[in-house]
Motif scaffolding. Structure first.
Motif, PDB file in Angstrom:
ATOM      1  N   THR A  42     -19.265  30.329 -16.079  1.00  9.09           N
ATOM      2  CA  THR A  42     -20.713  30.212 -17.371  1.00  9.09           C
ATOM      3  C   THR A  42     -21.008  31.043 -17.109  1.00  9.09           C
ATOM      4  O   THR A  42     -21.260  31.566 -18.322  1.00  9.09           O
ATOM      5  CB  THR A  42     -21.099  29.162 -16.508  1.00  9.09           C
ATOM      6  OG1 THR A  42     -20.575  28.040 -15.379  1.00  9.09           O
ATOM      7  CG2 THR A  42     -21.749  27.638 -17.369  1.00  9.09           C
ATOM      8  N   LEU A  72     -21.261  32.386 -20.649  1.00 12.60           N
ATOM      9  CA  LEU A  72     -22.192  32.610 -22.016  1.00 12.60           C
ATOM     10  C   LEU A  72     -22.311  34.160 -22.561  1.00 12.60           C
ATOM     11  O   LEU A  72     -22.599  34.917 -24.087  1.00 12.60           O
ATOM     12  CB  LEU A  72     -23.584  32.444 -20.937  1.00 12.60           C
ATOM     13  CG  LEU A  72     -24.696  32.667 -21.437  1.00 12.60           C
ATOM     14  CD1 LEU A  72     -24.864  31.663 -23.130  1.00 12.60           C
ATOM     15  CD2 LEU A  72     -26.100  32.783 -20.751  1.00 12.60           C
ATOM     16  N   THR A  98     -27.105  28.561 -14.237  1.00 10.26           N
ATOM     17  CA  THR A  98     -25.742  28.776 -14.980  1.00 10.26           C
ATOM     18  C   THR A  98     -24.777  28.177 -13.833  1.00 10.26           C
ATOM     19  O   THR A  98     -24.868  28.572 -12.676  1.00 10.26           O
ATOM     20  CB  THR A  98     -25.343  29.757 -16.232  1.00 10.26           C
ATOM     21  OG1 THR A  98     -24.785  30.835 -14.341  1.00 10.26           O
ATOM     22  CG2 THR A  98     -25.810  30.459 -17.197  1.00 10.26           C
ATOM     23  N   TYR A 157     -24.253  23.697 -16.681  1.00 12.82           N
ATOM     24  CA  TYR A 157     -23.590  24.752 -17.868  1.00 12.82           C
ATOM     25  C   TYR A 157     -25.521  25.267 -17.523  1.00 12.82           C
ATOM     26  O   TYR A 157     -25.287  26.032 -17.061  1.00 12.82           O
ATOM     27  CB  TYR A 157     -24.057  23.603 -19.189  1.00 12.82           C
ATOM     28  CG  TYR A 157     -23.884  22.302 -19.201  1.00 12.82           C
ATOM     29  CD1 TYR A 157     -21.890  22.667 -18.455  1.00 12.82           C
ATOM     30  CD2 TYR A 157     -24.017  21.193 -19.609  1.00 12.82           C
ATOM     31  CE1 TYR A 157     -21.714  21.292 -18.265  1.00 12.82           C
ATOM     32  CE2 TYR A 157     -23.228  19.669 -19.088  1.00 12.82           C
ATOM     33  CZ  TYR A 157     -21.987  20.234 -18.646  1.00 12.82           C
ATOM     34  OH  TYR A 157     -21.239  19.074 -18.597  1.00 12.82           O
ATOM     35  N   TYR A 175     -24.073  27.677 -25.484  1.00 12.53           N
ATOM     36  CA  TYR A 175     -22.912  27.241 -24.667  1.00 12.53           C
ATOM     37  C   TYR A 175     -22.777  25.840 -24.556  1.00 12.53           C
ATOM     38  O   TYR A 175     -21.005  25.555 -24.754  1.00 12.53           O
ATOM     39  CB  TYR A 175     -23.405  27.223 -22.986  1.00 12.53           C
ATOM     40  CG  TYR A 175     -22.348  27.073 -21.782  1.00 12.53           C
ATOM     41  CD1 TYR A 175     -21.481  28.055 -21.538  1.00 12.53           C
ATOM     42  CD2 TYR A 175     -21.976  26.647 -21.673  1.00 12.53           C
ATOM     43  CE1 TYR A 175     -20.648  28.231 -21.247  1.00 12.53           C
ATOM     44  CE2 TYR A 175     -21.470  25.590 -20.363  1.00 12.53           C
ATOM     45  CZ  TYR A 175     -20.357  26.884 -20.186  1.00 12.53           C
ATOM     46  OH  TYR A 175     -19.261  26.587 -19.244  1.00 12.53           O
TER      47      TYR A 175
END
Ligand code: PMP
Length: 285
Positions: free
Chosen positions: A210, A214, A244, A249, A277
């Motif tokens: 993640t 990002l 994250t 998320y 995201y």
């Protein structure tokens, strides 16, 4: 729909699925894992997770249980049999089943297990709107935190410390007073100048998928960020804090230890990044 697990070549009712008592994952934590999120029936960052799985296996010299294409087919079948629209798929590979002895066993195939679970998007959204609190704990882990090993005892203790203090997550602090990462998340701050900061990857943290996605989205959008370690003081005094992970998320943090972050509500930059995201996940094919 009852849950189904994949265990070494068989689809089994989740409630009865089990592995041998001499599985090295059970006896030595001699294995690795991945968690892939499914949003609107789509796997998010499947390739990134599989790349990290191959890397973790290679670092520990565990053979791949199967090639990428059949593995992806099994993953899809597990998702299908469990009727997952929003949720996660969990994959675990261990060095297999062998009489208990520390050295690698000879001629032992790796063991592969997959489970899947539904998750509520509404609940995740409500959590993000309020923001979460975090506590800090000493980082007592080993020197290869880049490997996604099932050996998670320090992470378990850290998460329990968070829970005992009514917090969502525990950020771990190394011997130099620098923040490494959460027990199952990567840590980020926004400094008083609005600069987004997260620690560079190394053996000291897991290279979050993640986090990487990002960063890619920030680069595409020309949002400035800095890859550097930051201190626990910078964390306490940050304008914004967020974390994250595949299941969280981008999640705003509104309190760290006794320090309220900003005005105690999710920061605007964190919420914008969460939105960026989310767009990335919606665009996933
Ligand atoms: N750090 C640790 C220690 C983790 O367990 C996780 C969750 N896998 C993360 C970071 C976040 O990684 P990802 O974004 O790949 O879920």
């Amino acid at each position: 729909m009852s849950r189904i697990a994949y265990v070494n070549g068989q689809y089994q009712p989740h409630s009865h699925a089990n592995v041998h008592i001499e599985d090295r994952g059970y006896q030595f934590a001699d294995g690795v894992y991945e968690v892939v999120t499914i949003v609107n029936s789509k796997m998010i960052d499947e390739e990134g997770h599989l790349q990290r799985l191959w890397r973790s296996l290679a670092e520990l010299r565990i053979d791949a249980p199967m090639k990428a294409e059949p593995l992806k087919m099994v993953m899809r079948e597990v998702v299908r049999r469990n009727g997952i629209v929003n949720g996660i798929i969990y994959l675990q590979v261990t060095r297999g089943v062998a009489p208990r002895d520390h050295p690698f066993p000879k001629n032992t195939p790796p063991a592969l297990v997959m489970t899947a679970k539904r998750l509520s998007m509404d609940k995740a959204e409500k959590t993000a709107e309020k923001g979460v609190s975090v506590v800090t704990v000493p980082d007592i882990r080993w020197a290869r935190c880049d490997i996604k090993s099932v050996s998670l005892l320090p992470n378990v203790l850290a998460k329990q410390a968070a829970k005992d203090n009514g917090a969502y997550e525990a950020f771990q602090i190394d011997a130099d007073g620098m923040v490494t990462e959460g027990s199952s998340t990567n840590a980020w701050i926004v400094d008083q100048n609005g600069k987004v900061i997260t620690r560079p990857t190394s053996n000291e943290i897991l290279a979050g998928i993640t986090r990487a996605s990002l960063i890619r989205e920030l680069e595409k959008k020309g949002v400035e960020f800095e890859l550097r370690s930051f201190t626990v003081e910078e964390l306490h005094n940050a304008r914004e804090v967020f974390l994250t992970s595949s299941t969280s998320y981008v999640l705003p943090v509104v309190k760290v230890d006794e320090h309220v972050i900003g005005n105690g509500n999710p920061g605007s930059i964190s919420m914008t990044l969460r939105e960026i995201y989310r767009e990335f996940m919606n665009a996933a094919s």
